[in-house]
Scaffold this active site. Structure first.
Site, PDB file in Angstrom:
ATOM      1  N   ASP A 168       0.839  -1.200   0.000  1.00 21.65           N
ATOM      2  CA  ASP A 168       0.000   0.000   0.000  1.00 21.65           C
ATOM      3  C   ASP A 168       0.877   1.255   0.000  1.00 21.65           C
ATOM      4  O   ASP A 168       2.075   1.197   0.271  1.00 21.65           O
ATOM      5  CB  ASP A 168      -0.946   0.015   1.210  1.00 21.65           C
ATOM      6  CG  ASP A 168      -0.207   0.068   2.545  1.00 21.65           C
ATOM      7  OD1 ASP A 168       0.814  -0.650   2.688  1.00 21.65           O
ATOM      8  OD2 ASP A 168      -0.622   0.833   3.446  1.00 21.65           O
ATOM      9  N   GLU A 234       0.268  -1.067   5.778  1.00 23.38           N
ATOM     10  CA  GLU A 234       1.292  -0.555   6.695  1.00 23.38           C
ATOM     11  C   GLU A 234       1.062   0.925   6.995  1.00 23.38           C
ATOM     12  O   GLU A 234       1.278   1.385   8.100  1.00 23.38           O
ATOM     13  CB  GLU A 234       2.684  -0.757   6.086  1.00 23.38           C
ATOM     14  CG  GLU A 234       3.851  -0.501   7.039  1.00 23.38           C
ATOM     15  CD  GLU A 234       4.317   0.944   7.116  1.00 23.38           C
ATOM     16  OE1 GLU A 234       5.131   1.241   7.993  1.00 23.38           O
ATOM     17  OE2 GLU A 234       3.868   1.795   6.319  1.00 23.38           O
TER      18      GLU A 234
HETATM   19 ZN   LIG Z   1       6.805   2.144   3.957  1.00 24.40          ZN
END
Ligand SMILES: [Zn+2]
Ligand SMILES: *[C@@H]1O[C@H](CO)[C@@H](O)[C@H](O)[C@H]1NC(C)=O
Ligand SMILES: *[C@@H]1O[C@H](CO)[C@@H](O)[C@H](O)[C@H]1NC(C)=O
Ligand SMILES: *[C@@H]1O[C@H](CO)[C@@H](O)[C@H](O)[C@H]1NC(C)=O
Ligand SMILES: *[C@@H]1O[C@H](CO)[C@@H](O)[C@H](O)[C@H]1NC(C)=O
Length: 566
Positions: A168, A234
């Site tokens: 992401d 994340e």
């Molecule tokens: Zn990163």
């Protein structure tokens, strides 16, 4: 950093080897073609090039002793020097950048929220770009869109190496006119690859996968399992990705079951006092949000009380902001002590400031003064060794002629590795106490004044986590040696590997808590030279093509060194 929505249970959609071949058998034919393609771009390797166990000068575990003789590039990583490879590598990364896998703080369930759709495209892209990986590695999809690939080693009873990153990116929907090229165009010029994710951290994910695809094409086979784990969220603190990857790996490998983890992060490769240093983050700070709320009686603004909840809260915010309660700290176990020792041992003596050279060689160093010297260089330095505090959200008042009943502020702290969220919350409490005493308010029900209370102060700690353990960083650690040797083989025999820290967090904190890997062999390092990967999380994110290529070489060497030595 975002919220911590409730974690999903592990979605265990294992696609095993047999299943993989079954469902994607049409890919096998294509895979064969692609083998040919990759082979032409690779030098056909001799298999006798695995690194030998280095004999170190001492085994005492000295700080900053580098592997000697330095490890040289393996034949198996020479493909990165081939003509045409850089361009092909840049195109693969640009292709991943073009898929807008944005994480939003309020992402909904994976089967409901349409904003997950690009993650499907990313899976497809990886399948078509890395056919050998998809033919030969086991793939488990976790939490909806996180990917865990397992490359089966030939020796069952060995602990795996884990290479990790995230697919992401942070959103890029504003300030579009300030980008040189649209953020998801994946534009390449002579020198750079541009776009959101080019540096954080599709370069890592694509770099790792390219290294593995080439090793497969070269017929190289690992002795121990190699895990590639790529989280889907994340950038919002990993509620579906890393949280569940950690649980899954614990189920499969048990606690203490993984030999070494290498994630994104760290402080690049940098020239410091005349020497090049690779600076992996060997620890991560903790995290804490503290909300402070002041509740008082409201009333008509025409006959006000001397202080409103806004006034009281303002005094609290000033007291906390002005305080110097959080100070820089180092001792002999600190990553930054290790860093300073390395700089003193390997830097150009004519350039190293005396506070470093004298400090690290002193029998009784003045740690406090050294910490302040280090911190005074920059805010970036300071917050490697000090708890931060920042008021980031402030809410109060609804009506111009009404005294506000309630006012609220949120302080965000990144907790020093030698402190804890509980100690940090305690420090906030002590800073608020004089205000409570002077103006007669209760803090969490506690009274500090004889006068009748005019209101309540409440402290709510939320979204906290402890700092990570400190990973080993001396020649006594085989994992540290493996890492250092991979740096030498890919970036040059004279590059020194030195410990560093992180001001932010990565997905690895979920792996620390659930895996408790041995002695915490976690190294957070994006293999990039300082200044060649720019503007992460902002306008014109970009990475040099040559940097992406060096990263691929690093991951190849890391796999080889780890398989031979760990
Ligand atoms: Zn990163
Ligand atoms: C990969 O999948 C196959 C088939 O399901 C299984 O036999 C094997 O143990 C798996 N290997 C690993 C390392 O998970
Ligand atoms: C592989 O590397 C070794 C040195 O480590 C060298 O002697 C050998 O010629 C190389 N083989 C190939 C095929 O390049
Ligand atoms: C403060 O807390 C006490 C005890 O919970 C409560 O009785 C009182 O109403 C509160 N005062 C305000 C102004 O909210
Ligand atoms: C660091 O900077 C502060 C503020 O400028 C100063 O008071 C202090 O003496 C400095 N400390 C060192 C060790 O240089």
């Amino acid at each position: 950093m975002g919220k911590h929505p409730e974690s999903l249970p592990v979605i265990n959609a294992t696609v095993g080897d047999s299943h993989t071949f079954h469902s994607y058998s049409w890919k096998r034919a294509m895979a064969l073609l692609v083998v040919a393609f990759w082979m032409t771009m690779s030098i056909i390797q001799s298999r006798g090039s695995t690194p030998v166990r280095p004999s170190l000068a001492t085994s005492a575990g000295n700080t900053c002793e580098q592997p000697y003789p330095a490890s040289m590039p393996s034949n198996l990583s020479l493909f990165t020097d081939e003509p045409g490879f850089a361009k092909a590598a840049a195109n693969r990364l640009a292709g991943a950048v073009r898929i807008p896998t944005m994480s939003f703080d309020d992402m909904g369930p994976v089967d409901e929220d349409e904003r997950w759709a690009p993650f499907k495209d990313m899976h497809e892209y990886l399948r078509s770009t890395f056919p050998l990986i998809h033919a030969h590695l086991n793939l488990t999809i976790i939490g909806g869109y996180s990917l865990v690939y397992t490359w089966q080693g030939s020796v069952a009873e060995t602990k795996p190496l884990m290479l990790t990153g995230h697919i992401d990116v942070v959103p890029s929907l504003t300030a579009l006119e300030r980008w040189s090229y649209p953020p998801f165009s994946g534009t390449i010029d002579e020198e750079w690859i541009y776009g959101r994710g080019a540096g954080d951290c599709k370069n890592n994910v694509i770099g790792i996968m390219t290294a593995v695809e080439h090793l497969l094409a070269s017929q190289w086979k690992p002795t121990k399992n190699i895990i590639l784990a790529f989280g889907q969220d994340e950038e919002i603190s990993g509620p579906r990705g890393a949280t569940n990857i950690g649980k899954y790996l614990e189920q499969v490998y048990g606690k203490n079951g993984i030999a070494m983890i290498v994630d994104e992060g760290g402080m690049n490769l940098e020239n410091i006092y005349g020497k090049e240093f690779a600076l992996p983050g060997i620890a991560e700070k903790g995290y804490l949000n503290v909300e402070v709320q002041v509740d008082m009686l409201g009333g008509h603004s025409s006959i006000p009380t001397p202080h409103t909840s806004i006034g009281i809260l303002s005094k609290i915010v000033s007291a906390i902001e002005d305080s110097t309660v959080f100070q820089p700290y180092i001792d002999k176990t600190s990553p930054i002590w290790g860093y300073l020792s390395c700089v003193a041992a390997h830097g150009d003596t004519s350039e190293i400031p005396s506070w470093i050279s004298q400090g690290v060689s002193s029998a009784s160093p003045n740690f406090d003064e050294m910490a302040h010297n280090f911190a005074n260089i920059s805010a970036g330095n300071r917050y490697l060794i000090q708890t931060s505090k920042a008021a980031t959200i402030f809410n109060a008042g609804l009506k111009s002629n009404a005294l506000p009943e309630s006012a609220r502020v949120l302080f965000n702290s990144r907790v020093d590795i030698f402190s804890s969220p509980a100690k940090t919350k305690g420090a906030y409490y002590e800073l608020i106490r004089p205000v409570a005493e002077k103006y007669s308010l209760l803090i969490d029900g506690d009274s500090f004044s004889d006068a009748p209370s005019i209101g309540n102060i409440t402290l709510i700690a939320s979204s906290g986590h402890e700092p990570s353990p400190i990973s080993p960083f001396t020649s006594a650690s085989q994992a540290w040696i493996v890492f250092s040797r991979a740096v030498q083989a890919s970036f040059g025999p004279n590059v020194v590997t030195a410990p560093s820290a992180m001001t932010g967090n990565t997905d690895t904190r979920f792996y620390v808590s659930s895996l408790r890997i041995p002695s915490s062999n976690i190294y957070r390092w994006s293999p990039t030279r300082a200044g060649t990967k720019l503007n992460i999380h902002t306008v014109d994110e970009k990475i040099k093509i040559s940097t992406h290529v060096e990263g691929i070489k690093f991951y190849t060497e890391l796999i080889l060194q780890s398989d031979a030595l760990l």
